[in-house]
Each structure stands twice: as structure tokens, then as C-alpha cells.
Write an enzyme that holds these catalytic residues in place. Structure first.
Site, PDB file in Angstrom:
ATOM      1  N   CYS A  89     -20.063 -50.455 -25.894  1.00 50.78           N
ATOM      2  CA  CYS A  89     -18.871 -51.244 -25.714  1.00 50.78           C
ATOM      3  C   CYS A  89     -18.286 -51.907 -26.962  1.00 50.78           C
ATOM      4  O   CYS A  89     -17.129 -51.690 -27.287  1.00 50.78           O
ATOM      5  CB  CYS A  89     -19.259 -52.239 -24.654  1.00 50.78           C
ATOM      6  SG  CYS A  89     -18.448 -53.696 -24.737  1.00 50.78           S
TER       7      CYS A  89
ATOM      8  N   HIS B 206     -15.166 -59.223 -25.937  1.00 52.09           N
ATOM      9  CA  HIS B 206     -16.436 -58.747 -26.471  1.00 52.09           C
ATOM     10  C   HIS B 206     -16.432 -58.305 -27.938  1.00 52.09           C
ATOM     11  O   HIS B 206     -17.181 -57.404 -28.324  1.00 52.09           O
ATOM     12  CB  HIS B 206     -16.997 -57.600 -25.595  1.00 52.09           C
ATOM     13  CG  HIS B 206     -18.507 -57.541 -25.645  1.00 52.09           C
ATOM     14  ND1 HIS B 206     -19.236 -56.501 -25.122  1.00 52.09           N
ATOM     15  CD2 HIS B 206     -19.402 -58.402 -26.182  1.00 52.09           C
ATOM     16  CE1 HIS B 206     -20.516 -56.726 -25.324  1.00 52.09           C
ATOM     17  NE2 HIS B 206     -20.646 -57.876 -25.966  1.00 52.09           N
TER      18      HIS B 206
END
Ligand SMILES: *[C@@H]1O[C@H](CO)[C@@H](O)[C@H](O)[C@H]1NC(C)=O
Ligand SMILES: *[C@@H]1O[C@H](CO)[C@@H](O)[C@H](O)[C@H]1NC(C)=O
Ligand SMILES: *[C@@H]1O[C@H](CO)[C@@H](O)[C@H](O)[C@H]1NC(C)=O
Ligand SMILES: *[C@@H]1O[C@H](CO)[C@@H](O)[C@H](O)[C@H]1NC(C)=O
Ligand SMILES: *[C@@H]1O[C@H](CO)[C@@H](O)[C@H](O)[C@H]1NC(C)=O
Length: 581
Positions: free
Chosen positions: A66, A122
Site C-alpha cells: 500500500c 497512509h
């Protein structure tokens, strides 16, 4: 007459206005978890409708996990340029995308776009300057960390101290009072609000970065939360494994969200001048011990974290009425870092302003099916010592070693996940696609409506499961002892190492990969700073390196002092944490 009007309308759009861009990113969704790749298990009528009406980018590569994927998407560069090539950020890490690198929303803002991020970030929040509102997004509604609970917006992270904190933000404030609203629906509602309130004289960039279908918290057995278990069991009772059954519903909810967004663009009369992109960030984490979501990358090899196709061969569909040649399947190589230059060009930006990037604009490729990329670096993780590179217009891939799990097992490298072709599954429902909100909205603005036969033909072509070179259940070539070379044209499932047959090709690719080893920016230490602990801010995640970033009264001095002591001890003793996401 209708057609002429339609075309005039498009001309105005092309020459008069910048296109609206809606980028929909899913989290840990597998190759085999969209209907258009051939599985009958999970109905994804809206994503499928985007694919069948638009362009399927069939040789599209993301990063393997990710944070690297998001860094590549946002910066237009390989993650080795921003030191983001390794593990995803833990909540207490002070890493970020370097502030001197421009990111996609900043670039689009330069061109007059209104920019919005809904959902996951993130890529850092230790300082405010790393957070979405200070990285080009006019508005932000979402979470900073890698995942969150689907219903209470807490991010649980059990390291030695035990972080568990609230992580939902509306711009710079905490977004309270949403507890109990299912995340996918909440993010959709917020996205619809943004579209509703948008001034159509200005171009829109909306990035919807879903939680779905990532596991919802650290508890591995109950983290795949659906909105209503009875409904899940009723609708998807044919999926035997209860975890996979929940996953099926989670993906189904994500798909419904996309239908609502497209319908809203249509209502607002801006669909005719929009580009809609669906992409995953990396393959599914089928099994293992953390954040396994039972997603399926079948018949591709490997899962998230590896550099095999199951991890990095992305699922991507682009729909826009501006693409005159659509619908079609695009077989040219594309990398997730290409979106920044691609969208900048689509928005009419002056390409010379972008400087040198790893990303290559694919706008001409998407419009006209013209290849513009022959090769790509899949990744180099210099710390965990594994890397891969694709060359020869996508034909050959060199894989140098594999992801080592902390326990030394190789479960991430294997073929895993439901085939979605079993007799227990329903038949693929083509009417459901034709009648999906997405297809109905598109039908209103196109003269080229798709038919049942178009769908059958496209899907047959897109199903790669018959093209594995060998029976994958028997095959597991190791790339640790010896580097692997795969012919992805002939062997998309990476069953057969041909490095001994084609040593020259292997050599040539390894020289190119070595060039990247020589220039990569080394990773920073993955230290989880315990002074970031939400317990120090009444249970809220905060930009802990900032003076006064916690708006609440901190806990008493004694507690703070003891946390500082604990953290000092931990920083000394912490090596790589076992908790990844
Ligand atoms: C970030 O964390 C690392 C590791 O703990 C530390 O060495 C560095 O000084 C920190 N940087 C900032 C700006 O806090
Ligand atoms: C499935 O979803 C329900 C909520 O609808 C939840 O209670 C349950 O724990 C989930 N199961 C798994 C395995 O995550
Ligand atoms: C393969 O990986 C090893 C270990 O990280 C590295 O030293 C070597 O340079 C790599 N080889 C190539 C061709 O990239
Ligand atoms: C297929 O989808 C249509 C439209 O949503 C629905 O009316 C029909 O019941 C579905 N067929 C089956 C067999 O589920
Ligand atoms: C592949 O191998 C498995 C296990 O040996 C076997 O059950 C299956 O029938 C094989 N499939 C094909 C298509 O040969």
C-alpha cells in the site's frame, strides 16, 4: 440529430473545459475479485460496466503493497525515489513523501482543479505538513493510517504498548458522530456531497480511496465487517468460507458505491466531461497472519508483499466519453506512477513543467492504443533484498529473490484464492451489468451502448485462467536460490523459470535493474515512535511531532513521563515490528 448534438457537446468539453477526474482506489482487492476477469463469485456490475464501456488497462502494474503504491501514484515516481519502497508505514513512523516532491493533487491544483480526498492516506502524518490538506487536497475526509474499523473508525495497532485510537478526520478536525455508519457508505455519502456541491465551472479532482476490501482492524478473525451479517448470509450463502463470504459482500458494497458515484456525476451533468478510473493498490492478502482478507489473485501467483503477478498486476478500468476508441482492451504496459503525467496531460498541463519522472504519460496510449512504455521497475527492496523488473514491452520479467516472511515460510509466494468458477457460484448475470446504475448513466450519454454479446466477448478475452503454461496447483518455482526469468506473454502465471534458456535476456535486464540499485534512496528506519500513541491524546491519533497538535488536554504529567520512559526503552529494543499492514 441526437448524435450531432452529442458530438458538439463533446467538442465543447474537449476544447472548452478541463475534464473532471474521479479516481477510485480499492485496498487489497484481488485480480480475481472483479467479474470482468472471469469469476462468477462476486458480483461487480458497476466496475464491470466501467470496464466494458471504457478501456481495460490489461497490463497495468501497481506496487506490491500500500504505501509504496500510493507514493508512486501521488508522486509519479518509483517509490525508490521517495524512500517508500519498503514496508507500509506503521502508525508511529515519522516518514512521509518528501515535501520537496510535488504530488498529483498539487499538480492538478496548479491547473485550476478543486481537489478532494475521501478515505485512506497512509503516506505520513507525524507533522501537519505531511497530511492531505497540506499536500494539495482542498478537502479531506478520511483516515491517516493504513486501515481502520469499518464501523467505529478506530485504528487498532497492537505493538508493545498497544495503540488504539480514533482516526477519522474532516480536514484538520476529528470527524466525530459517524460511529455506526458503515465506512463504504460513509465515504460514498461524502463523495456524493462533494459532487453535489461542486461548482461545475471549475474542474474537479476527486480521489475516493476506499477502506474496502482491506481487513478492518488488527483482530484477524473478525475484521472483515459487512454492513449486515444476515443480509450477507442471505445474499452470498453460496460462498462456503464465512470469511470469503464477508469479503464478497464488502466488495459488493464497494461496487454499489461506484454505481452511486457515477449516477451522481450523471445527475450533475458532468459525466460527459469526466474521466473515471478504477484501480486497486495491490493484490489481495489471501492468507497469512495479518490482515488476510480472503481475496483472490487466482490464477496469478502470489499475494500482497511479493513481486509476483498476483501482487503487482493491477486491475484497472478507465471510462470517459472523451475516449473515442472505447470500448477496448489495452495491452500496453502501464505503471501506477504513470497516472500523474497521464492526468496532467489529460488536463491540458504543460508537460515540460513536470521535469523528469519515472512515470510516463499514457494519455495518448489510453486514447489511441499506442504503447509508450517498454519496461518498468517492479520494485527494489534493498533492505529485505528482493527486486523485480519487467522489460521487452512486458514480455520478460526478472525476479531476484522473494519476500521473506518473518517466520521463513513461503505462504505469500503460492497460488492461492478462490477460483470463483466452482459450480456453487451463480451464473454471471449480464442483465445486472446492463441494468447497473453505471451502465444506465453511461447509456444516456453515448451512442455506442454495449450489448450482451459485447460483454460475453470481452470477458472471454479477459479471462486469463486458461493461459497458465502449467497446472498451477503443482507449480511453485523458487526465485531465491536462483533468479527467475518469466515469459509473461506465454506464462502469465509465472510457472516456469526460463533463465537457463535465455541467459542473455536475464543478463540484459539485470544490468538495467542494477542501474536502479545504484540510484535508489535508502529506506529510513521503521521506528514506531511511542510518543505518537493516541493514549497521549485522549485516544485520538495526532500529528505528534507538532507542538500542540493534540487539541485535547494531554493525560497527566506522570503518565506522559512513564510513556516517555517506555518509549525510550522501546526505541532501543525495537527492530522491525512483526505487525505489517
Ligand atoms: C524520525 O524518526 C527517526 C527514527 O526514530 C529519527 O532518527 C529521526 O530523527 C526522526 N525525524 C524527525 C524529523 O523526527
Ligand atoms: C462478518 O461481518 C459481520 C458483520 O456483518 C461481523 O460481525 C463478523 O465478525 C464478520 N466476520 C468476519 C470473519 O470478519
Ligand atoms: C539481486 O539481489 C541481491 C541482494 O539484494 C543484490 O545484491 C543484487 O545486486 C541483485 N541483482 C540484480 C541483478 O539486481
Ligand atoms: C440478474 O440481474 C437482474 C437485474 O438486476 C435481476 O432482475 C435478475 O433477477 C438477476 N438474475 C438472477 C438469476 O439472479
Ligand atoms: C492440476 O493438478 C491438480 C492436483 O494435482 C489436479 O487435481 C487437477 O485436476 C489438475 N488440473 C488440470 C487442469 O490438469
Amino acid at each position: 440529430m441526437f448524435k450531432i448534438l452529442l458530438n458538439l457537446n463533446l467538442l465543447v468539453c474537449v476544447f472548452g473545459r478541463k475534464p473532471n477526474i474521479v479516481f477510485i482506489l480499492s485496498d487489497d482487492m484481488g485480480w480475481n475479485d472483479v467479474g470482468f476477469h472471469g469469476s462468477n463469485q462476486i458480483p461487480t456490475p458497476n466496475i464491470d460496466a466501467l470496464a466494458y464501456n471504457g478501456v481495460v488497462m490489461n497490463r497495468y502494474y501497481t506496487q506490491h503493497i500500500c504505501t509504496p503504491s500510493r507514493a508512486a501514484l501521488l508522486t509519479g515516481n518509483y517509490p525508490i525515489r521517495s524512500a517508500m519502497q519498503g514496508y507500509p508505514l506503521k502508525p508511529g513512523e515519522n516518514r512521509s513523501i518528501p515535501t520537496e516532491m510535488s504530488v498529483l493533487p498539487e499538480r492538478l491544483k496548479e491547473l485550476g482543479y478543486k481537489t478532494h480526498l475521501v478515505g485512506k492516506w497512509h503516506v505520513g502524518f507525524s507533522y501537519k505538513k505531511y497530511t492531505p490538506n497540506e499536500r494539495g487536497f482542498d478537502t479531506f475526509f478520511g483516515y491517516w493510517n493504513g486501515f481502520i474499523s469499518y464501523v467505529n473508525y478506530n485504528m487498532q495497532y497492537y505493538n508493545e504498548v498497544g495503540n488504539d485510537g480514533f482516526d477519522l478526520h474532516e480536514n484538520t478536525a476529528y470527524a466525530k458522530n459517524y460511529e455506526g455508519t458503515y465506512a463504504t457508505n460513509l465515504f460514498t455519502d461524502k463523495s456524493l456531497e462533494i459532487i453535489d456541491n461542486h461548482d461545475t465551472n471549475e474542474p474537479l479532482f476527486l480521489m475516493i480511496s476506499h477502506l474496502a476490501p482491506h481487513a478492518g482492524n488488527e483482530d484477524n478473525m473478525n475484521a472483515l465487517t459487512t454492513p449486515d451479517l444476515d443480509e450477507t448470509n442471505k445474499k452470498f450463502g453460496y460462498v462456503e468460507d464465512p470469511r470469503r463470504r464477508n469479503y464478497t459482500d464488502i466488495v459488493y458494497q464497494l461496487d454499489k458505491s461506484i454505481g452511486r458515484v457515477v449516477e451522481k456525476l450523471s445527475e450533475k451533468k458532468i459525466l460527459e466531461n469526466s474521466i473515471i478510473i478504477y484501480s486497486n493498490d495491490n493484490g489481495a492478502q489471501t492468507s497469512g497472519d495479518f490482515h488476510m482478507n480472503s481475496g483472490s489473485n487466482w490464477p496469478l501467483r502470489g499475494q500482497k508483499f511479493t513481486l509476483f503477478e498476483g501482487s503487482v498486476r493491477g486491475t484497472c478500468a478507465v471510462y470517459s466519453p472523451l475516449i473515442k476508441n472505447a470500448p477496448y482492451v489495452n495491452e500496453n504496459l502501464m505503471h501506477i506512477s504513470d497516472w500523474l503525467p497521464t492526468l496532467y496531460e489529460a488536463a491540458g498541463g504543460d508537460m515540460s513543467k513536470l521535469g523528469i519522472l519515472d512515470g510516463i504519460s499514457q494519455w495518448d496510449n489510453i486514447l489511441n492504443n499506442k504503447a509508450s512504455r517498454n519496461e518498468l521497475l517492479v520494485n527494489i527492496d534493498e533492505r529485505l533484498k528482493y527486486s523485480a523488473y519487467i522489460d521487452y514491452s512486458g514480455q520478460y520479467k526478472l525476479v531476484n529473490s522473494s519476500y521473506q516472511r518473518p517466520d521463513g515460510s513461503n505462504v505469500y509466494d503460492v497460488y492461492a484464492g478462490d477460483t470463483g468458477r466452482g459450480a456453487n457460484n451463480p451464473k454471471y448475470n449480464i442483465s445486472e451489468i446492463l441494468e447497473s446504475p453505471t451502465n444506465l448513466a453511461i447509456s444516456k450519454i453515448t451512442a455506442k451502448t454495449i450489448t450482451k454479446q459485447n460483454i460475453i466477448d470481452a470477458r472471454t478475452n479477459l479471462d486469463i485462467s486458461g493461459r497458465c503454461r502449467q497446472n498451477i496447483s503443482n507449480k511453485m518455482i523458487d526465485c531465491k536460490e536462483k533468479m527467475c526469468l518469466f515469459d509473461l506473454f506465454d506464462d502469465p502465471c509465472e510457472t516456469t523459470n526460463i533463465i537457463d534458456e535465455f541467459p542473455e535476456i536475464g543478463k540484459k535486464i539485470s544490468i538495467k535493474m542494477q542501474d536502479y540499485y545504484n540510484v535508489l534512496v535508502p529506506q529510513k528506519p521503521n521506528v514506531d515512535d511511542q510518543t505518537s500513541n493516541p493514549k497521549l491524546c485522549d485516544g485520538y491519533y495526532f500529528s505528534w511531532l507538532e507542538e500542540d497538535a493534540c487539541p485535547f488536554k494531554k493525560s497527566g504529567g506522570d503518565t506522559l513521563y512513564s510513556y516517555t520512559m517506555i518509549s525510550t526503552a522501546l526505541v532501543l529494543s525495537l527492530t522491525l515490528s512483526l505487525y505489517y499492514f
